[in-house]
Design a protein around this motif. Sequence first.
Motif, PDB file in Angstrom:
ATOM      1  N   ASN A  84       1.191   7.281  24.696  1.00  0.00           N
ATOM      2  CA  ASN A  84       1.276   5.940  25.268  1.00  0.00           C
ATOM      3  C   ASN A  84       1.920   4.975  24.280  1.00  0.00           C
ATOM      4  N   ARG A  85       2.809   4.155  24.788  1.00  0.00           N
ATOM      5  CA  ARG A  85       3.464   3.092  24.022  1.00  0.00           C
ATOM      6  C   ARG A  85       4.287   3.612  22.832  1.00  0.00           C
ATOM      7  N   ILE A  86       4.645   4.879  22.850  1.00  0.00           N
ATOM      8  CA  ILE A  86       5.476   5.488  21.806  1.00  0.00           C
ATOM      9  C   ILE A  86       6.709   6.053  22.503  1.00  0.00           C
ATOM     10  N   PRO A  87       7.898   5.900  21.911  1.00  0.00           N
ATOM     11  CA  PRO A  87       9.108   6.447  22.545  1.00  0.00           C
ATOM     12  C   PRO A  87       9.069   7.979  22.637  1.00  0.00           C
ATOM     13  N   TRP A  88       9.889   8.508  23.511  1.00  0.00           N
ATOM     14  CA  TRP A  88      10.016   9.950  23.671  1.00  0.00           C
ATOM     15  C   TRP A  88      10.536  10.580  22.388  1.00  0.00           C
ATOM     16  N   THR A  89      10.015  11.761  22.063  1.00  0.00           N
ATOM     17  CA  THR A  89      10.543  12.617  21.009  1.00  0.00           C
ATOM     18  C   THR A  89      11.020  13.889  21.691  1.00  0.00           C
ATOM     19  N   ILE A  90      12.192  14.365  21.295  1.00  0.00           N
ATOM     20  CA  ILE A  90      12.781  15.553  21.884  1.00  0.00           C
ATOM     21  C   ILE A  90      12.923  16.603  20.796  1.00  0.00           C
ATOM     22  N   CYS A  91      12.462  17.823  21.051  1.00  0.00           N
ATOM     23  CA  CYS A  91      12.604  18.927  20.106  1.00  0.00           C
ATOM     24  C   CYS A  91      13.593  19.944  20.655  1.00  0.00           C
ATOM     25  N   LEU A  92      14.480  20.391  19.782  1.00  0.00           N
ATOM     26  CA  LEU A  92      15.459  21.435  20.078  1.00  0.00           C
ATOM     27  C   LEU A  92      15.420  22.452  18.947  1.00  0.00           C
ATOM     28  N   SER A  93      15.899  23.647  19.215  1.00  0.00           N
ATOM     29  CA  SER A  93      16.091  24.615  18.142  1.00  0.00           C
ATOM     30  C   SER A  93      17.247  24.126  17.277  1.00  0.00           C
ATOM     31  N   ALA A  94      17.095  24.243  15.983  1.00  0.00           N
ATOM     32  CA  ALA A  94      18.151  23.791  15.072  1.00  0.00           C
ATOM     33  C   ALA A  94      19.465  24.500  15.350  1.00  0.00           C
ATOM     34  N   ASN A  95      19.391  25.767  15.756  1.00  0.00           N
ATOM     35  CA  ASN A  95      20.635  26.491  16.020  1.00  0.00           C
ATOM     36  C   ASN A  95      21.359  25.979  17.265  1.00  0.00           C
ATOM     37  N   ASN A  96      20.678  25.226  18.117  1.00  0.00           N
ATOM     38  CA  ASN A  96      21.339  24.644  19.285  1.00  0.00           C
ATOM     39  C   ASN A  96      22.215  23.450  18.921  1.00  0.00           C
ATOM     40  N   ILE A  97      22.040  22.928  17.709  1.00  0.00           N
ATOM     41  CA  ILE A  97      22.926  21.841  17.289  1.00  0.00           C
ATOM     42  C   ILE A  97      23.869  22.300  16.181  1.00  0.00           C
ATOM     43  N   GLY A  98      23.971  23.616  16.031  1.00  0.00           N
ATOM     44  CA  GLY A  98      24.940  24.156  15.093  1.00  0.00           C
ATOM     45  C   GLY A  98      24.413  24.446  13.703  1.00  0.00           C
ATOM     46  N   LEU A  99      23.117  24.302  13.484  1.00  0.00           N
ATOM     47  CA  LEU A  99      22.543  24.626  12.180  1.00  0.00           C
ATOM     48  C   LEU A  99      22.105  26.091  12.181  1.00  0.00           C
ATOM     49  N   PRO A 100      22.301  26.786  11.079  1.00  0.00           N
ATOM     50  CA  PRO A 100      21.963  28.211  11.038  1.00  0.00           C
ATOM     51  C   PRO A 100      20.477  28.454  10.751  1.00  0.00           C
ATOM     52  N   HIS A 101      19.626  27.770  11.465  1.00  0.00           N
ATOM     53  CA  HIS A 101      18.184  27.896  11.255  1.00  0.00           C
ATOM     54  C   HIS A 101      17.504  28.177  12.589  1.00  0.00           C
ATOM     55  N   THR A 102      16.336  28.751  12.519  1.00  0.00           N
ATOM     56  CA  THR A 102      15.571  28.989  13.745  1.00  0.00           C
ATOM     57  C   THR A 102      14.459  27.954  13.921  1.00  0.00           C
ATOM     58  N   SER A 103      14.350  27.015  12.995  1.00  0.00           N
ATOM     59  CA  SER A 103      13.319  25.990  13.108  1.00  0.00           C
ATOM     60  C   SER A 103      13.686  24.989  14.198  1.00  0.00           C
ATOM     61  N   ARG A 104      12.732  24.165  14.551  1.00  0.00           N
ATOM     62  CA  ARG A 104      13.018  23.139  15.558  1.00  0.00           C
ATOM     63  C   ARG A 104      13.284  21.821  14.847  1.00  0.00           C
ATOM     64  N   ILE A 105      14.049  20.988  15.508  1.00  0.00           N
ATOM     65  CA  ILE A 105      14.325  19.653  14.997  1.00  0.00           C
ATOM     66  C   ILE A 105      13.858  18.642  16.029  1.00  0.00           C
ATOM     67  N   SER A 106      13.612  17.427  15.597  1.00  0.00           N
ATOM     68  CA  SER A 106      13.193  16.350  16.492  1.00  0.00           C
ATOM     69  C   SER A 106      14.273  15.294  16.571  1.00  0.00           C
ATOM     70  N   LEU A 107      14.533  14.844  17.784  1.00  0.00           N
ATOM     71  CA  LEU A 107      15.524  13.812  18.041  1.00  0.00           C
ATOM     72  C   LEU A 107      14.893  12.685  18.845  1.00  0.00           C
ATOM     73  N   SER A 108      15.486  11.511  18.746  1.00  0.00           N
ATOM     74  CA  SER A 108      15.102  10.432  19.655  1.00  0.00           C
ATOM     75  C   SER A 108      15.690  10.749  21.028  1.00  0.00           C
ATOM     76  N   LEU A 109      15.213  10.077  22.039  1.00  0.00           N
ATOM     77  CA  LEU A 109      15.745  10.264  23.388  1.00  0.00           C
ATOM     78  C   LEU A 109      17.238   9.952  23.424  1.00  0.00           C
ATOM     79  N   ASP A 110      17.653   8.847  22.805  1.00  0.00           N
ATOM     80  CA  ASP A 110      19.075   8.475  22.799  1.00  0.00           C
ATOM     81  C   ASP A 110      19.934   9.527  22.102  1.00  0.00           C
ATOM     82  N   ASP A 111      19.442  10.079  20.985  1.00  0.00           N
ATOM     83  CA  ASP A 111      20.202  11.106  20.282  1.00  0.00           C
ATOM     84  C   ASP A 111      20.310  12.383  21.110  1.00  0.00           C
ATOM     85  N   TRP A 112      19.249  12.727  21.840  1.00  0.00           N
ATOM     86  CA  TRP A 112      19.281  13.908  22.713  1.00  0.00           C
ATOM     87  C   TRP A 112      20.312  13.725  23.818  1.00  0.00           C
TER      88      TRP A 112
END
Length: 131
Positions: A84-112
């Motif tokens: 509640n009252r906090i903006p959306w956080t979006i998680c993607l696999s790091a490799n989905n944004i071109g990084l050679p990692h299997t970890s997840r990253i967090s993005l703001s809604l606008d960045d996603w």
Amino acid sequence: MKRKSAKNKGKSGENEICDILNDRFLLDCERRYNQACGGADVYELGMAIEVKRHESLTINKWWNQVLEASSRTGRIPVLAYRQNRIPWTICLSANNIGLPHTSRISLSLDDWLLWIELHFQYLSDLENSFR
């Protein structure tokens, strides 16, 4: 009574993400209504999107849930969550944004949303280069 409220909160979060995608990309996205067999809440734009509206965060559990759903469908795993009252956080696999990692990253809604635009522009450019 509390369970029904939590369920409605979850549905409203799913609808909110669909509305954002619909407005930004002129889609007709809808949340999945029957998830008895598990899976993500929204399947759109080649993504399996799990949406969570909770005050207590169990991000690892949710992430594993969307990884399982995406592995069955071959779609990009996406976790969208907010309190509640906090903006959306979006998680993607790091490799989905071109990084050679299997970890997840967090993005703001606008960045996603920007990533989605750039991702599809890249795919379009790639497809055009083979013509």
